[in-house]
Design a protein around this motif. Structure first.
Motif, PDB file in Angstrom:
ATOM      1  N   ASP A 150      -2.283  12.450  -4.300  1.00 26.96           N
ATOM      2  CA  ASP A 150      -3.372  11.808  -3.555  1.00 26.96           C
ATOM      3  C   ASP A 150      -4.682  12.137  -4.257  1.00 26.96           C
ATOM      4  OD1 ASP A 150      -4.780  10.386  -1.703  1.00 26.96           O
ATOM      5  OD2 ASP A 150      -4.723  11.935  -0.164  1.00 26.96           O
ATOM      6  N   GLU A 151      -4.927  11.471  -5.376  1.00 24.02           N
ATOM      7  CA  GLU A 151      -6.115  11.730  -6.178  1.00 24.02           C
ATOM      8  C   GLU A 151      -7.327  10.997  -5.608  1.00 24.02           C
ATOM      9  OE1 GLU A 151      -4.643  12.563 -10.714  1.00 24.02           O
ATOM     10  OE2 GLU A 151      -5.227  10.524 -10.197  1.00 24.02           O
ATOM     11  N   ALA A 152      -8.504  11.528  -5.928  1.00 23.34           N
ATOM     12  CA  ALA A 152      -9.741  10.796  -5.658  1.00 23.34           C
ATOM     13  C   ALA A 152      -9.843   9.703  -6.713  1.00 23.34           C
ATOM     14  CB  ALA A 152     -10.936  11.732  -5.722  1.00 23.34           C
ATOM     15  N   ASP A 180      13.339   0.303  -5.670  1.00 18.15           N
ATOM     16  CA  ASP A 180      12.367  -0.255  -4.722  1.00 18.15           C
ATOM     17  C   ASP A 180      10.981   0.286  -5.050  1.00 18.15           C
ATOM     18  OD1 ASP A 180      14.219  -1.720  -3.358  1.00 18.15           O
ATOM     19  OD2 ASP A 180      14.542  -0.239  -1.793  1.00 18.15           O
ATOM     20  N   THR A 181      10.039  -0.613  -5.257  1.00 14.01           N
ATOM     21  CA  THR A 181       8.685  -0.227  -5.650  1.00 14.01           C
ATOM     22  C   THR A 181       7.683  -1.090  -4.911  1.00 14.01           C
ATOM     23  OG1 THR A 181       9.473   0.371  -7.862  1.00 14.01           O
ATOM     24  CG2 THR A 181       7.107   0.058  -7.615  1.00 14.01           C
ATOM     25  N   SER A 182       6.619  -0.459  -4.405  1.00 11.84           N
ATOM     26  CA  SER A 182       5.540  -1.193  -3.742  1.00 11.84           C
ATOM     27  C   SER A 182       4.224  -0.491  -4.037  1.00 11.84           C
ATOM     28  CB  SER A 182       5.788  -1.278  -2.230  1.00 11.84           C
ATOM     29  OG  SER A 182       5.797   0.022  -1.661  1.00 11.84           O
ATOM     30  N   GLY A 183       3.134  -1.171  -3.730  1.00 14.61           N
ATOM     31  CA  GLY A 183       1.805  -0.635  -3.973  1.00 14.61           C
ATOM     32  C   GLY A 183       0.949  -1.654  -4.700  1.00 14.61           C
ATOM     33  N   VAL A 184      -0.261  -1.250  -5.027  1.00 11.24           N
ATOM     34  CA  VAL A 184      -1.226  -2.143  -5.680  1.00 11.24           C
ATOM     35  C   VAL A 184      -1.737  -1.476  -6.949  1.00 11.24           C
ATOM     36  CG1 VAL A 184      -3.479  -3.260  -5.453  1.00 11.24           C
ATOM     37  CG2 VAL A 184      -1.911  -3.227  -3.511  1.00 11.24           C
ATOM     38  N   ALA A 185      -1.842  -2.261  -8.021  1.00 12.92           N
ATOM     39  CA  ALA A 185      -2.439  -1.796  -9.272  1.00 12.92           C
ATOM     40  C   ALA A 185      -3.794  -2.464  -9.437  1.00 12.92           C
ATOM     41  CB  ALA A 185      -1.545  -2.136 -10.458  1.00 12.92           C
ATOM     42  N   LEU A 208      -6.972   2.555 -14.721  1.00  8.29           N
ATOM     43  CA  LEU A 208      -5.926   1.890 -13.955  1.00  8.29           C
ATOM     44  C   LEU A 208      -5.696   2.728 -12.708  1.00  8.29           C
ATOM     45  CD1 LEU A 208      -3.663  -0.270 -13.697  1.00  8.29           C
ATOM     46  CD2 LEU A 208      -2.148   1.439 -14.725  1.00  8.29           C
ATOM     47  N   VAL A 209      -5.865   2.106 -11.552  1.00 10.96           N
ATOM     48  CA  VAL A 209      -5.691   2.791 -10.276  1.00 10.96           C
ATOM     49  C   VAL A 209      -4.421   2.256  -9.618  1.00 10.96           C
ATOM     50  CG1 VAL A 209      -6.670   3.212  -7.998  1.00 10.96           C
ATOM     51  CG2 VAL A 209      -8.165   3.116  -9.998  1.00 10.96           C
ATOM     52  N   LEU A 210      -3.527   3.166  -9.253  1.00  8.86           N
ATOM     53  CA  LEU A 210      -2.332   2.809  -8.491  1.00  8.86           C
ATOM     54  C   LEU A 210      -2.551   3.271  -7.063  1.00  8.86           C
ATOM     55  CD1 LEU A 210       0.428   3.931 -11.037  1.00  8.86           C
ATOM     56  CD2 LEU A 210      -0.850   1.773 -10.939  1.00  8.86           C
ATOM     57  N   GLN A 212      -3.305   7.278  -7.420  1.00  8.02           N
ATOM     58  CA  GLN A 212      -3.578   8.008  -8.656  1.00  8.02           C
ATOM     59  C   GLN A 212      -4.300   7.107  -9.649  1.00  8.02           C
ATOM     60  OE1 GLN A 212       0.724   8.531 -10.255  1.00  8.02           O
ATOM     61  NE2 GLN A 212       0.826   7.927  -8.100  1.00  8.02           N
ATOM     62  N   ALA A 213      -4.982   7.724 -10.616  1.00 12.19           N
ATOM     63  CA  ALA A 213      -5.758   6.962 -11.605  1.00 12.19           C
ATOM     64  C   ALA A 213      -5.421   7.441 -13.006  1.00 12.19           C
ATOM     65  CB  ALA A 213      -7.252   7.125 -11.332  1.00 12.19           C
TER      66      ALA A 213
END
Length: 198
Positions: free
Chosen positions: A41-43, A97-102, A114-116, A164-165
């Protein structure tokens, strides 16, 4: 009936081969990662929403009370953070299974990251974050395409869950790299990928 003296070296050789094979298999496949998670859980840079749009209706006519009234255009609100969203896309599932936003974000000093956001995928051996020039294909057809063309590795995946970034080198041409893959380098397969659209 006693064993032949020649059988002892053979037994030790077979035993050693089995033990070494098991150790290598555990190292290579790392099966415990299928049941463990690494949460990050990065800033990360905050990106403001799109600027306010200009009014689209017709200008109001001047009235007698204000014969020189001129409609005043609404200026877009200035960015509060100075960070600029260059491209973004949602992850699709490949081998796992993969989800999230790039998101590709430009910082005020010109650096790009690049922020995930809210990434959720399986853990695995030797996972990397790649920017690539390959299209994101759904299903099995998209599992192994990302090393076919141009790609840039941004580093090892920090965690299979969380936000994360990753810094993007200044030399990287983002116009040519239009997707991101969570790439298992050991087995040359994508766990999940996202197309990056402006």
């Amino acid at each position: 009936m006693s064993k032949s003296p020649r059988s002892k070296p053979l037994i030790w050789t077979v035993t050693l081969a089995v033990v070494l094979g098991a150790v290598f298999g555990l190292y290579w496949f790392q099966p415990w990662k299928l049941v463990t998670e690494t949460v990050v859980d990065e800033a990360v840079p905050v990106v403001d929403g799109p600027p306010a749009s200009l009014p689209s209706g017709p200008a109001e006519p001047a009235t007698a009370a204000s014969p020189t009234a001129v409609p005043t255009p609404v200026e877009p609100s200035p960015s509060r953070t100075g960070n600029r969203l260059l491209a973004a896309g949602e992850f699709v599932t490949h081998e796992h299974d993969t989800s999230g936003v790039a998101q590709v974000v430009e910082l005020p000093d010109g650096r790009r990251q690049l922020v995930l956001r809210d990434l959720a995928t399986s853990n695995g051996p030797d996972l990397r974050v790649w920017l690539t020039d390959q299209p994101v294909l759904p299903g099995v057809a998209g599992w192994r395409v990302f090393d076919d063309g141009e790609w840039v590795e941004l580093g090892r995946l920090k965690g299979n869950r969380g936000t994360q970034a990753y810094d993007i080198p200044a030399s990287v041409d983002l116009t040519a790299l239009t997707s991101v893959s969570i790439w298992c380098k050991r087995f040359s397969v994508s766990f999940g990928a996202a197309g990056l659209a402006a």
